[in-house]
Design an enzyme around this catalytic site. Structure first.
Site, PDB file in Angstrom:
ATOM      1  N   MET A  17       1.055  -1.346   0.015  1.00  0.00           N
ATOM      2  CA  MET A  17      -0.113  -0.144   0.016  1.00  0.00           C
ATOM      3  C   MET A  17       1.011   1.400  -0.244  1.00  0.00           C
ATOM      4  O   MET A  17       1.982   1.297   0.724  1.00  0.00           O
ATOM      5  CB  MET A  17      -1.087   0.100   1.249  1.00  0.00           C
ATOM      6  CG  MET A  17      -1.764  -1.055   1.306  1.00  0.00           C
ATOM      7  SD  MET A  17      -2.592  -1.275   2.792  1.00  0.00           S
ATOM      8  CE  MET A  17      -3.844   0.150   2.711  1.00  0.00           C
ATOM      9  N   GLU A  90      -6.625  -3.357  -6.994  1.00  0.00           N
ATOM     10  CA  GLU A  90      -7.114  -4.181  -5.886  1.00  0.00           C
ATOM     11  C   GLU A  90      -7.359  -5.586  -6.343  1.00  0.00           C
ATOM     12  O   GLU A  90      -8.223  -6.383  -5.704  1.00  0.00           O
ATOM     13  CB  GLU A  90      -8.168  -3.530  -5.061  1.00  0.00           C
ATOM     14  CG  GLU A  90      -7.851  -2.213  -4.720  1.00  0.00           C
ATOM     15  CD  GLU A  90      -6.785  -1.910  -3.749  1.00  0.00           C
ATOM     16  OE1 GLU A  90      -6.392  -2.916  -3.112  1.00  0.00           O
ATOM     17  OE2 GLU A  90      -6.294  -0.920  -3.439  1.00  0.00           O
TER      18      GLU A  90
HETATM   19  P1  ADP Z   1      -1.104   2.288  -4.104  1.00  0.00           P
HETATM   20  O1  ADP Z   1      -2.269   2.089  -5.024  1.00  0.00           O
HETATM   21  O2  ADP Z   1       0.147   1.438  -4.046  1.00  0.00           O
HETATM   22  O3  ADP Z   1      -1.704   2.110  -2.388  1.00  0.00           O
HETATM   23  P2  ADP Z   1      -1.311   5.129  -4.683  1.00  0.00           P
HETATM   24  O4  ADP Z   1      -0.935   5.189  -5.817  1.00  0.00           O
HETATM   25  O5  ADP Z   1      -2.640   5.272  -3.952  1.00  0.00           O
HETATM   26  O6  ADP Z   1      -0.439   3.990  -4.012  1.00  0.00           O
HETATM   27  O7  ADP Z   1      -0.661   6.180  -3.744  1.00  0.00           O
HETATM   28  C1  ADP Z   1       0.755   6.613  -3.732  1.00  0.00           C
HETATM   29  C2  ADP Z   1       1.074   8.037  -3.029  1.00  0.00           C
HETATM   30  O8  ADP Z   1       0.703   7.767  -1.604  1.00  0.00           O
HETATM   31  C3  ADP Z   1       2.418   8.398  -3.174  1.00  0.00           C
HETATM   32  O9  ADP Z   1       2.694   9.011  -4.433  1.00  0.00           O
HETATM   33  C4  ADP Z   1       2.696   9.336  -2.135  1.00  0.00           C
HETATM   34  O10 ADP Z   1       2.047  10.610  -2.407  1.00  0.00           O
HETATM   35  C5  ADP Z   1       1.558   8.885  -0.997  1.00  0.00           C
HETATM   36  N1  ADP Z   1       2.122   8.291   0.201  1.00  0.00           N
HETATM   37  C6  ADP Z   1       1.690   8.294   1.414  1.00  0.00           C
HETATM   38  N2  ADP Z   1       2.341   7.386   2.366  1.00  0.00           N
HETATM   39  C7  ADP Z   1       3.584   7.171   1.784  1.00  0.00           C
HETATM   40  C8  ADP Z   1       4.591   6.061   2.060  1.00  0.00           C
HETATM   41  N3  ADP Z   1       5.015   5.463   3.149  1.00  0.00           N
HETATM   42  N4  ADP Z   1       5.432   5.928   0.897  1.00  0.00           N
HETATM   43  C9  ADP Z   1       5.180   6.323  -0.155  1.00  0.00           C
HETATM   44  N5  ADP Z   1       4.150   7.173  -0.673  1.00  0.00           N
HETATM   45  C10 ADP Z   1       3.108   7.620   0.234  1.00  0.00           C
END
Ligand code: ADP
Ligand code: ZN
Length: 201
Positions: A17, A90
């Site tokens: 995530m 997801e």
């Molecule tokens: P995923 O779909 O893998 O959950 P998203 O594309 O929704 O990821 O979100 C990625 C974004 O989350 C990053 O570009 C950054 O702005 C934000 N973010 C928040 N916490 C973190 C973290 N611990 N590490 C990296 N990015 C983070």
């Protein structure tokens, strides 16, 4: 990026995530739309806890319309004959049929983009992600940033009431009080397994 001479392949975007999977999926979908491809986007309805029901949103607020689905076969039923790109976010929440469904789509010329968390909160393979990564032409594993130490994060830390969730808690918690953090291997905590084996996962 994989480019065969004939269309039809599977791309997997994996990672924890916050690693940017949704951002990457949305980027690929947007570019396909710019290329005037016919696109359909789906996501597991289980993700309704984290985002609006009918759209994929990244943590940065970028959005693409998506159809929520309960099962892999529902995707198969909903894909239109002329669709050229099928994106599914997801994907770890979907049942094992997602592997034959995506394989059949690729075989008939559809570009399939599947984004999902490859490991659960215990650090173990999540749903059909492992098998999908095996049958895919292209696999990208993204990292987040460990909120504890700032290294690259490859684990999902589940917290319940602010404390690390036990190893034997369910893989998918419904309506829970849990939250998640991105952590590296060394800062990841899974109590009970830690106690049982004297090591951290
Ligand atoms: P995923 O779909 O893998 O959950 P998203 O594309 O929704 O990821 O979100 C990625 C974004 O989350 C990053 O570009 C950054 O702005 C934000 N973010 C928040 N916490 C973190 C973290 N611990 N590490 C990296 N990015 C983070
Ligand atoms: Zn760390």
């Amino acid at each position: 990026m994989y480019h065969g001479s004939r269309p039809g392949w599977i791309e997997v975007i994996s990672g924890v995530m916050f690693s940017g999977k949704s951002e990457e999926l949305i980027r690929r979908v947007r570019r396909a739309i710019i290329a005037r491809k016919k696109v359909q986007v789906f996501k597991s309805h289980l993700d309704a806890r984290y985002a609006g029901l009918y759209s994929i949103s990244s943590h940065d607020g970028a959005e693409v319309e998506a159809t929520p689905v309960d099962s892999a076969r529902e995707i198969q039923r909903l894909v239109r004959p002329d669709t050229e790109l099928v994106a599914v976010d997801e994907v770890q929440f979907l049942d094992a049929d997602i592997v034959p469904v995506m394989t059949e789509l690729a075989a008939r010329g559809v570009r399939v983009v599947a984004a999902g968390t490859d490991s659960d909160f215990r650090g173990e393979p999540f749903g059909a992600m492992g098998e999908l990564m095996c049958v895919a032409e292209s696999v990208d594993k993204l990292w987040a940033i460990c909120v504890v130490c700032g290294d690259l994060a490859c684990r999902n830390q589940r917290l319940v009431d602010g404390r690390p969730a036990r190893y034997d808690s369910p893989t998918i918690m419904v309506g829970g009080r849990e939250s998640y953090e991105a952590r590296c291997r060394h800062c990841h905590r899974v109590p009970r397994r830690d106690e049982d084996q004297g090591q951290f996962l």
